[in-house]
Design a protein around this motif. Structure first.
Motif, short mmCIF file in Angstrom:
data_model
loop_
_atom_site.label_atom_id
_atom_site.label_comp_id
_atom_site.label_asym_id
_atom_site.label_seq_id
_atom_site.Cartn_x
_atom_site.Cartn_y
_atom_site.Cartn_z
N LYS A 65 -26.65 89.03 31.94
CA LYS A 65 -26.51 90.27 31.17
C LYS A 65 -25.35 90.15 30.18
CE LYS A 65 -27.55 93.72 33.64
NZ LYS A 65 -27.51 94.79 34.69
N GLY A 66 -25.63 90.51 28.93
CA GLY A 66 -24.61 90.41 27.90
C GLY A 66 -24.60 89.07 27.17
N ARG A 67 -25.29 88.07 27.73
CA ARG A 67 -25.34 86.76 27.09
C ARG A 67 -26.76 86.41 26.62
NH1 ARG A 67 -24.41 82.30 30.03
NH2 ARG A 67 -25.12 83.23 32.00
N PHE A 68 -27.76 86.84 27.36
CA PHE A 68 -29.16 86.53 27.03
C PHE A 68 -29.85 87.79 26.52
CE2 PHE A 68 -29.91 82.84 30.27
CZ PHE A 68 -28.76 82.21 29.80
N THR A 69 -30.82 87.59 25.62
CA THR A 69 -31.61 88.70 25.09
C THR A 69 -33.08 88.30 25.08
OG1 THR A 69 -29.78 89.40 23.66
CG2 THR A 69 -31.98 90.28 23.17
N ILE A 70 -33.92 89.13 25.67
CA ILE A 70 -35.36 88.91 25.65
C ILE A 70 -35.97 89.80 24.58
CG2 ILE A 70 -35.82 90.64 27.46
CD1 ILE A 70 -38.09 88.79 28.45
N SER A 71 -36.95 89.24 23.86
CA SER A 71 -37.63 90.02 22.82
C SER A 71 -39.05 89.50 22.68
CB SER A 71 -36.87 89.92 21.50
OG SER A 71 -36.84 88.57 21.04
N GLY A 72 -39.86 90.30 21.97
CA GLY A 72 -41.26 89.91 21.78
C GLY A 72 -41.71 90.15 20.36
N ASP A 73 -42.60 89.30 19.88
CA ASP A 73 -43.20 89.45 18.56
C ASP A 73 -44.70 89.59 18.76
OD1 ASP A 73 -44.38 89.03 16.05
OD2 ASP A 73 -42.75 87.74 15.39
N ASN A 74 -45.20 90.82 18.57
CA ASN A 74 -46.62 91.08 18.78
C ASN A 74 -47.50 90.25 17.86
OD1 ASN A 74 -46.79 92.96 20.90
ND2 ASN A 74 -46.07 94.58 19.55
N ALA A 75 -47.09 90.13 16.61
CA ALA A 75 -47.91 89.42 15.63
C ALA A 75 -48.09 87.95 16.01
CB ALA A 75 -47.29 89.54 14.25
N LYS A 76 -47.08 87.37 16.63
CA LYS A 76 -47.14 85.97 17.02
C LYS A 76 -47.49 85.79 18.49
CE LYS A 76 -43.80 84.46 13.53
NZ LYS A 76 -42.52 83.76 13.28
N ASN A 77 -47.64 86.90 19.20
CA ASN A 77 -47.92 86.84 20.64
C ASN A 77 -46.92 85.92 21.34
OD1 ASN A 77 -49.84 88.58 21.66
ND2 ASN A 77 -51.17 86.94 22.36
N THR A 78 -45.68 86.09 20.99
CA THR A 78 -44.62 85.20 21.48
C THR A 78 -43.47 86.01 22.05
OG1 THR A 78 -45.21 83.52 19.83
CG2 THR A 78 -43.03 83.35 20.83
N VAL A 79 -42.96 85.53 23.15
CA VAL A 79 -41.78 86.12 23.79
C VAL A 79 -40.64 85.13 23.63
CG1 VAL A 79 -40.80 87.01 25.92
CG2 VAL A 79 -43.23 87.30 25.44
N TYR A 80 -39.45 85.65 23.35
CA TYR A 80 -38.28 84.82 23.14
C TYR A 80 -37.20 85.13 24.18
CZ TYR A 80 -40.49 84.35 18.57
OH TYR A 80 -41.39 84.11 17.55
N LEU A 81 -36.40 84.12 24.44
CA LEU A 81 -35.20 84.33 25.24
C LEU A 81 -34.04 83.70 24.47
CD1 LEU A 81 -34.07 85.47 27.92
CD2 LEU A 81 -34.22 83.14 28.83
N GLN A 82 -33.23 84.54 23.86
CA GLN A 82 -32.05 84.06 23.15
C GLN A 82 -30.92 83.92 24.15
OE1 GLN A 82 -31.60 83.19 19.81
NE2 GLN A 82 -29.59 82.47 20.54
#
Length: 125
Positions: A65-82
């Protein structure tokens, strides 16, 4: 059949950053919740982060928490973990997962029934 393919792992020095990607095929991000889990050598697989776009919910383990960020791009059907401020303790194989989760089950491995093969993240000290 839903398939997930992770990418973006690698070797990084402590304090560095990586962004993992997970391409979801056979389904859309809004149909399922997505999670990232990791397994370090000699340890059990553990929850890292989860995203449920329908409801705009996210969850994180205390250790990231505070270091990682999860996000999603619907158009690319892709989930990211920064992943920022990486630590040697973050070294693990990282897995992407999808399932019809609800808010109360987003952190539970048993709630996810589609899994990727994993991508290795190694953080050197």
């Amino acid at each position: 059949q839903v398939t997930l393919v992770e990418s973006g792992g690698g070797l990084v020095q402590a304090g560095g950053s990586l962004r993992l990607s997970c391409v979801v095929s056979g389904g859309t991000l809004r149909q399922y919740g997505q999670g990232w889990f990791r397994q370090a050598p000699g340890k059990e697989r553990e929850f890292v982060a989860a995203l449920k776009l329908s409801g705009a919910s996210t969850r994180y383990s205390d250790s990231v928490k505070g270091r990682f960020t999860i996000s999603g791009d619907n158009a690319k059907n892709t989930v990211y973990l920064q992943m920022n401020s990486l630590e040697p303790e973050d070294t693990a194989v990282y897995y992407c997962a999808a399932g019809r989760v609800i808010s109360s089950t987003m952190t539970a491995q048993s709630a996810y029934y589609y899994w990727g093969r994993g991508t290795q993240v190694t953080v050197s000290s």
